[in-house]
Design a protein around this motif. Structure first.
Motif, PDB file in Angstrom:
ATOM      1  N   ARG A 116       0.850  -1.210   0.000  1.00 14.79           N
ATOM      2  CA  ARG A 116       0.000   0.000   0.000  1.00 14.79           C
ATOM      3  C   ARG A 116       0.877   1.250   0.000  1.00 14.79           C
ATOM      4  NH1 ARG A 116      -5.522  -0.666   2.721  1.00 14.79           N
ATOM      5  NH2 ARG A 116      -5.096   1.380   3.601  1.00 14.79           N
ATOM      6  N   ALA A 117       1.936   1.211   0.787  1.00 13.21           N
ATOM      7  CA  ALA A 117       2.826   2.381   0.843  1.00 13.21           C
ATOM      8  C   ALA A 117       3.451   2.620  -0.529  1.00 13.21           C
ATOM      9  CB  ALA A 117       3.910   2.152   1.898  1.00 13.21           C
ATOM     10  N   MET A 118       3.870   1.537  -1.180  1.00  5.99           N
ATOM     11  CA  MET A 118       4.515   1.689  -2.491  1.00  5.99           C
ATOM     12  C   MET A 118       3.543   2.174  -3.559  1.00  5.99           C
ATOM     13  SD  MET A 118       7.654   1.410  -2.302  1.00  5.99           S
ATOM     14  CE  MET A 118       8.075   1.331  -4.034  1.00  5.99           C
ATOM     15  N   ALA A 119       2.261   1.864  -3.367  1.00 13.83           N
ATOM     16  CA  ALA A 119       1.268   2.386  -4.324  1.00 13.83           C
ATOM     17  C   ALA A 119       1.277   3.919  -4.259  1.00 13.83           C
ATOM     18  CB  ALA A 119      -0.111   1.831  -4.001  1.00 13.83           C
ATOM     19  N   LEU A 120       1.332   4.482  -3.051  1.00 16.24           N
ATOM     20  CA  LEU A 120       1.362   5.950  -2.941  1.00 16.24           C
ATOM     21  C   LEU A 120       2.655   6.511  -3.543  1.00 16.24           C
ATOM     22  CD1 LEU A 120      -0.132   6.958   0.536  1.00 16.24           C
ATOM     23  CD2 LEU A 120      -1.271   6.323  -1.576  1.00 16.24           C
ATOM     24  N   VAL A 121       3.737   5.808  -3.317  1.00 10.29           N
ATOM     25  CA  VAL A 121       5.023   6.252  -3.875  1.00 10.29           C
ATOM     26  C   VAL A 121       4.933   6.303  -5.405  1.00 10.29           C
ATOM     27  CG1 VAL A 121       7.408   5.482  -4.268  1.00 10.29           C
ATOM     28  CG2 VAL A 121       6.468   5.496  -1.947  1.00 10.29           C
ATOM     29  N   CYS A 122       4.461   5.220  -5.998  1.00 14.92           N
ATOM     30  CA  CYS A 122       4.393   5.158  -7.472  1.00 14.92           C
ATOM     31  C   CYS A 122       3.420   6.199  -8.016  1.00 14.92           C
ATOM     32  CB  CYS A 122       3.972   3.766  -7.938  1.00 14.92           C
ATOM     33  SG  CYS A 122       5.222   2.536  -7.623  1.00 14.92           S
ATOM     34  N   ALA A 123       2.337   6.417  -7.270  1.00 17.76           N
ATOM     35  CA  ALA A 123       1.359   7.405  -7.754  1.00 17.76           C
ATOM     36  C   ALA A 123       1.932   8.816  -7.699  1.00 17.76           C
ATOM     37  CB  ALA A 123       0.085   7.321  -6.931  1.00 17.76           C
ATOM     38  N   THR A 124       2.891   9.034  -6.806  1.00 13.55           N
ATOM     39  CA  THR A 124       3.455  10.387  -6.682  1.00 13.55           C
ATOM     40  C   THR A 124       4.566  10.628  -7.694  1.00 13.55           C
ATOM     41  OG1 THR A 124       3.021  10.249  -4.309  1.00 13.55           O
ATOM     42  CG2 THR A 124       4.424  12.055  -5.053  1.00 13.55           C
ATOM     43  N   LEU A 125       5.337   9.620  -7.971  1.00 10.80           N
ATOM     44  CA  LEU A 125       6.497   9.814  -8.855  1.00 10.80           C
ATOM     45  C   LEU A 125       6.052  10.266 -10.255  1.00 10.80           C
ATOM     46  CD1 LEU A 125       8.562   6.734  -7.687  1.00 10.80           C
ATOM     47  CD2 LEU A 125       9.355   9.105  -7.627  1.00 10.80           C
ATOM     48  N   PRO A 126       6.873  11.050 -10.929  1.00  8.63           N
ATOM     49  CA  PRO A 126       6.484  11.518 -12.262  1.00  8.63           C
ATOM     50  C   PRO A 126       6.582  10.387 -13.272  1.00  8.63           C
ATOM     51  CG  PRO A 126       8.737  12.147 -11.802  1.00  8.63           C
ATOM     52  CD  PRO A 126       8.224  11.474 -10.556  1.00  8.63           C
ATOM     53  N   GLY A 127       5.706  10.403 -14.255  1.00  6.34           N
ATOM     54  CA  GLY A 127       5.739   9.367 -15.280  1.00  6.34           C
ATOM     55  C   GLY A 127       4.461   8.573 -15.248  1.00  6.34           C
ATOM     56  N   SER A 128       4.564   7.362 -15.746  1.00  7.56           N
ATOM     57  CA  SER A 128       3.391   6.539 -15.920  1.00  7.56           C
ATOM     58  C   SER A 128       3.375   5.445 -14.853  1.00  7.56           C
ATOM     59  CB  SER A 128       3.512   5.939 -17.322  1.00  7.56           C
ATOM     60  OG  SER A 128       2.365   5.313 -17.682  1.00  7.56           O
ATOM     61  N   MET A 129       2.181   5.110 -14.383  1.00  5.57           N
ATOM     62  CA  MET A 129       2.079   4.066 -13.355  1.00  5.57           C
ATOM     63  C   MET A 129       1.318   2.885 -13.955  1.00  5.57           C
ATOM     64  SD  MET A 129       0.197   4.409  -9.670  1.00  5.57           S
ATOM     65  CE  MET A 129       0.249   3.063  -8.495  1.00  5.57           C
ATOM     66  N   TYR A 130       1.891   1.716 -13.871  1.00  6.00           N
ATOM     67  CA  TYR A 130       1.228   0.502 -14.364  1.00  6.00           C
ATOM     68  C   TYR A 130       0.736  -0.304 -13.169  1.00  6.00           C
ATOM     69  CZ  TYR A 130       2.582   1.338 -19.176  1.00  6.00           C
ATOM     70  OH  TYR A 130       2.690   1.886 -20.435  1.00  6.00           O
ATOM     71  N   ILE A 131      -0.563  -0.617 -13.165  1.00  6.60           N
ATOM     72  CA  ILE A 131      -1.157  -1.371 -12.050  1.00  6.60           C
ATOM     73  C   ILE A 131      -1.599  -2.728 -12.584  1.00  6.60           C
ATOM     74  CG2 ILE A 131      -3.065  -1.463 -10.400  1.00  6.60           C
ATOM     75  CD1 ILE A 131      -3.188   1.636 -10.615  1.00  6.60           C
ATOM     76  N   TYR A 132      -1.167  -3.774 -11.956  1.00  9.72           N
ATOM     77  CA  TYR A 132      -1.577  -5.117 -12.378  1.00  9.72           C
ATOM     78  C   TYR A 132      -2.894  -5.467 -11.692  1.00  9.72           C
ATOM     79  CZ  TYR A 132      -1.449 -10.192 -13.038  1.00  9.72           C
ATOM     80  OH  TYR A 132      -1.771 -11.488 -13.372  1.00  9.72           O
ATOM     81  N   GLN A 133      -3.854  -5.971 -12.462  1.00 11.49           N
ATOM     82  CA  GLN A 133      -5.184  -6.266 -11.913  1.00 11.49           C
ATOM     83  C   GLN A 133      -5.077  -7.018 -10.583  1.00 11.49           C
ATOM     84  OE1 GLN A 133      -6.931  -8.723 -15.083  1.00 11.49           O
ATOM     85  NE2 GLN A 133      -6.588 -10.563 -13.864  1.00 11.49           N
ATOM     86  N   GLY A 134      -5.851  -6.569  -9.604  1.00 13.09           N
ATOM     87  CA  GLY A 134      -5.854  -7.228  -8.305  1.00 13.09           C
ATOM     88  C   GLY A 134      -4.912  -6.587  -7.307  1.00 13.09           C
ATOM     89  N   ASP A 135      -3.910  -5.838  -7.769  1.00 13.71           N
ATOM     90  CA  ASP A 135      -3.052  -5.131  -6.807  1.00 13.71           C
ATOM     91  C   ASP A 135      -3.875  -4.078  -6.067  1.00 13.71           C
ATOM     92  OD1 ASP A 135      -0.806  -6.578  -7.278  1.00 13.71           O
ATOM     93  OD2 ASP A 135       0.459  -4.898  -7.886  1.00 13.71           O
ATOM     94  N   GLU A 136      -4.935  -3.568  -6.738  1.00 16.92           N
ATOM     95  CA  GLU A 136      -5.772  -2.565  -6.068  1.00 16.92           C
ATOM     96  C   GLU A 136      -6.637  -3.199  -4.977  1.00 16.92           C
ATOM     97  OE1 GLU A 136      -6.447  -3.966  -8.847  1.00 16.92           O
ATOM     98  OE2 GLU A 136      -8.611  -4.096  -9.221  1.00 16.92           O
ATOM     99  N   LEU A 137      -6.651  -4.541  -4.930  1.00 16.62           N
ATOM    100  CA  LEU A 137      -7.352  -5.232  -3.838  1.00 16.62           C
ATOM    101  C   LEU A 137      -6.352  -5.708  -2.789  1.00 16.62           C
ATOM    102  CD1 LEU A 137      -9.820  -7.392  -5.991  1.00 16.62           C
ATOM    103  CD2 LEU A 137     -10.293  -5.214  -4.866  1.00 16.62           C
ATOM    104  N   GLY A 138      -5.084  -5.467  -3.041  1.00 14.43           N
ATOM    105  CA  GLY A 138      -4.049  -5.933  -2.111  1.00 14.43           C
ATOM    106  C   GLY A 138      -3.825  -7.433  -2.209  1.00 14.43           C
ATOM    107  N   LEU A 139      -4.183  -8.032  -3.329  1.00  9.81           N
ATOM    108  CA  LEU A 139      -3.999  -9.485  -3.465  1.00  9.81           C
ATOM    109  C   LEU A 139      -2.530  -9.869  -3.381  1.00  9.81           C
ATOM    110  CD1 LEU A 139      -6.256 -10.630  -6.455  1.00  9.81           C
ATOM    111  CD2 LEU A 139      -6.805 -10.533  -4.024  1.00  9.81           C
ATOM    112  N   GLY A 140      -2.295 -11.017  -2.788  1.00  8.73           N
ATOM    113  CA  GLY A 140      -0.994 -11.663  -2.909  1.00  8.73           C
ATOM    114  C   GLY A 140      -1.160 -12.793  -3.919  1.00  8.73           C
ATOM    115  N   ASP A 141      -0.099 -13.537  -4.170  1.00  7.42           N
ATOM    116  CA  ASP A 141      -0.229 -14.677  -5.075  1.00  7.42           C
ATOM    117  C   ASP A 141      -1.147 -15.715  -4.438  1.00  7.42           C
ATOM    118  OD1 ASP A 141       1.530 -13.404  -6.656  1.00  7.42           O
ATOM    119  OD2 ASP A 141       3.103 -14.928  -6.573  1.00  7.42           O
ATOM    120  N   GLY A 142      -2.007 -16.337  -5.262  1.00  4.51           N
ATOM    121  CA  GLY A 142      -2.829 -17.419  -4.749  1.00  4.51           C
ATOM    122  C   GLY A 142      -2.013 -18.702  -4.740  1.00  4.51           C
ATOM    123  N   PHE A 143      -2.378 -19.614  -3.827  1.00  2.67           N
ATOM    124  CA  PHE A 143      -1.681 -20.900  -3.847  1.00  2.67           C
ATOM    125  C   PHE A 143      -2.313 -21.772  -4.925  1.00  2.67           C
ATOM    126  CE2 PHE A 143      -1.518 -25.399  -2.685  1.00  2.67           C
ATOM    127  CZ  PHE A 143      -0.147 -25.564  -2.812  1.00  2.67           C
TER     128      PHE A 143
END
Ligand code: BGC
Length: 559
Positions: A361-388
């Motif tokens: 979550r902290a890194m999401a704010l960092v990436c959103a602040t930095l200049p340039g383009s932000m790529y979000i992988y589906q499910g990261d906005e839900l805080g998903l981890g890898d499924g087993f």
């Protein structure tokens, strides 16, 4: 840096097979993506990138394409694609699609024609067909997915015959980019999708197209392919990691200078269309300057560094500084990537559980602040981890080709949990999914996150709304200052907003002239210190805040 829509865009990667299934076959599809456009709109993304949806026997989950100018029946039809793009554009969401120039599927008509032709015929020259040696394959090159990079075919007369090159699975024969037919056909693919209205392309393994056509053996062939494996990068040992990546220099298979001729040509095609069409290259080249060459040739390149460096203010600071400095030098826009369909999700990479999620979550704010383009992988906005994914359900070719030693990438491709109380978490009404979901996901299903003001979903929404509406982000070229103070990292944009990251293990109080706009950890607090008459903010461990400074923004300075 050019001021184009994409140079500062938030791009959401949709992995269609795992996003939403509209027809109950257990596989996500294009109509499913369209059904979820309101969700994507409410999230606040500027564009979606669709991972491959083309006809494919699915040796590599769609990156083995049998016809690059159609839609796989399991994902829909060309009409579904047209409808998706029309609806996306109506809601002001742009659409970029994946293209795979390095290889096709074994089921591509060209490969069938090659198999039916004698050696040295023009049908074989679209690929890399070679005679074997007394040791077997034509040379000692290795596949990125494990095992030899060559597979022997049976000739039309039934005898064991020539060998074909495949840097990935044997179901993905590499095409020969010195052949004009290959160049022309790829142009036709680009134009096909541009004519249908796509806003751009993500170019798969863009660094691989050109090969050493002498096909000479190389020493340490395994290292040639390990050099692009992010999972082999050891953040604790940058020196060893550098040695791994140095095999990208003068490689017979990756990052050869000739690649840029093809990329520049595609950029001309993009430029011949209206509306700022663009392409982003997947090119894990070394050193960084070599990677930036892909931005110079094509428009944009992924900076994957945040997917490998540790959660540590100092390392992040040094890494981001280098990326921004390089971007300035190459007149490019940086790209910030925390996860994708090939690597462990960010929450998992940071150790999973509450701590992994807090850091993600902290890194999401960092990436959103930095200049340039932000790529979000589906499910990261839900805080998903890898499924087993249990061994018997693994389908990634890496699992089999590595002799079942490397579990592969299925864990980050597990279908999205939409509804906590529905079968298959509302992803599909089928009895069986193409990859099974993780039963422990109930509490993080999207529906439960909707109503929780502190959920990761709502954090992303607030963050993207802020980025969209706040003047400090108005211009993606706004000046950025990066400073480090122990475990604190300050990213200041346009002298107006500051993102502060605390990567340490203790809560830290800082005095600020401003107010907190958004915090990754709801326990972050702000108060007036009456004695010193200062405004204080406490930042819990592994968290970030975005603060709006009291003073007005300075005029923007181009980077
Ligand atoms: C894609 C992978 C794919 C490989 C071969 C990569 O860059 O992202 O998912 O397996 O290319 O196409």
């Amino acid at each position: 840096m050019t001021n184009t829509w994409w140079s500062g865009a938030v791009v959401y990667q949709v992995y269609p097979r795992s996003f939403f299934d509209s027809n109950s076959d257990g596989i996500g599809d294009l109509a499913g993506v369209q059904a979820k456009l309101p969700y994507l709109k409410s999230l606040g993304v500027d564009a979606i990138w669709l991972s491959p949806f083309y006809p494919s026997p699915m040796c590599d989950s769609g990156y083995d394409i049998s016809n690059p100018r159609d839609v796989d029946p399991s994902l829909g039809t060309l009409n579904d694609f047209d409808s998706l793009i029309a609806h996306a554009h109506e809601t002001s969401i742009r659409v970029i699609v994946d293209v795979v120039p390095n290889h096709v599927s074994r089921e591509h008509k060209w490969f069938h024609e090659a198999l039916a032709s004698p050696p040295n015929n023009k049908e074989r020259k679209r690929f890399h067909f070679r005679d074997g040696t007394s040791d077997g394959p034509p040379n000692n090159w290795i596949s990125v997915f494990g095992g030899p990079a060559w597979t022997q075919v049976t000739e039309p007369d039934g005898t064991p015959g020539q060998w074909y090159l495949h840097l990935f699975d044997s179901g993905q024969p590499d095409v020969n980019w010195t052949n004009q037919e290959v160049i022309d056909d790829f142009d036709a693919t680009l134009r096909f999708w541009l004519d249908r209205g796509v806003d751009g392309f993500r170019v798969d393994v863009a660094l691989a197209l050109a090969k050493d056509m002498s096909y000479a053996n190389r020493e340490q062939p395994q290292k040639l392919v390990d050099a692009i494996r992010l999972d082999l990068y050891d953040p604790e040992n940058p020196e060893a990691s550098r040695e791994v990546r140095e095999f990208l220099i003068d490689s017979p298979i990756f990052d050869r200078d000739e690649v840029h001729d093809y990329l520049r040509h595609w950029r001309e095609i993009l430029g011949s269309y209206q509306g700022d069409r663009f392409a982003v290259a997947e090119a894990w080249a070394y050193p960084t300057e070599r990677a930036m060459e892909y931005a110079r040739s094509l428009g944009q390149v992924f900076n994957f560094d945040f997917m490998v460096v540790p959660f540590n203010a100092e390392t992040l600071h040094v890494t981001a500084k280098r990326i921004i400095t390089n971007a300035i030098e190459f007149h490019a826009s940086p790209t910030w990537v925390l996860s994708n369909h090939d690597n462990a999700r960010v929450a998992t990479r940071y150790g999973g559980g509450a701590e992994g999620l807090a850091k993600a979550r902290a890194m999401a704010l960092v990436c959103a602040t930095l200049p340039g383009s932000m790529y979000i992988y589906q499910g990261d906005e839900l805080g998903l981890g890898d499924g087993f994914v249990p061994p018997e359900s693994r389908i990634d070719p890496i699992w089999q080709r590595s002799g079942q030693t490397n579990p592969g990438r299925d864990g980050c491709r597990v279908p999205i949990p939409w509804q906590s109380q529905e079968a298959n978490f509302g992803f599909s009404t089928a009895d069986k999914l193409w990859i099974p979901q993780d039963a422990s996901w109930t509490p993080i299903a999207a529906d439960l996150q909707e109503s929780d003001p502190h959920s990761t979903l709502n954090l992303y929404r607030q963050m993207l709304t802020l980025r969209h509406d706040h003047p400090a982000w108005n211009d993606s070229m706004a000046a950025t200052d990066l400073t480090l103070d122990g475990s604190l990292w300050f990213i200041e944009r346009a002298h107006h907003v500051i993102c502060v990251l605390n990567s340490g293990s203790e809560t830290v109080a800082i005095d600020v002239e401003g107010r907190v706009l958004i915090a990754s950890n709801p326990e972050a607090q702000e108060w007036e210190d009456l004695a010193s008459q200062t405004h204080m903010v406490s930042l819990p461990a592994n968290s970030a805040v975005i603060i709006e400074k009291n003073s007005q923004p300075n005029p923007q300075v181009e980077i």
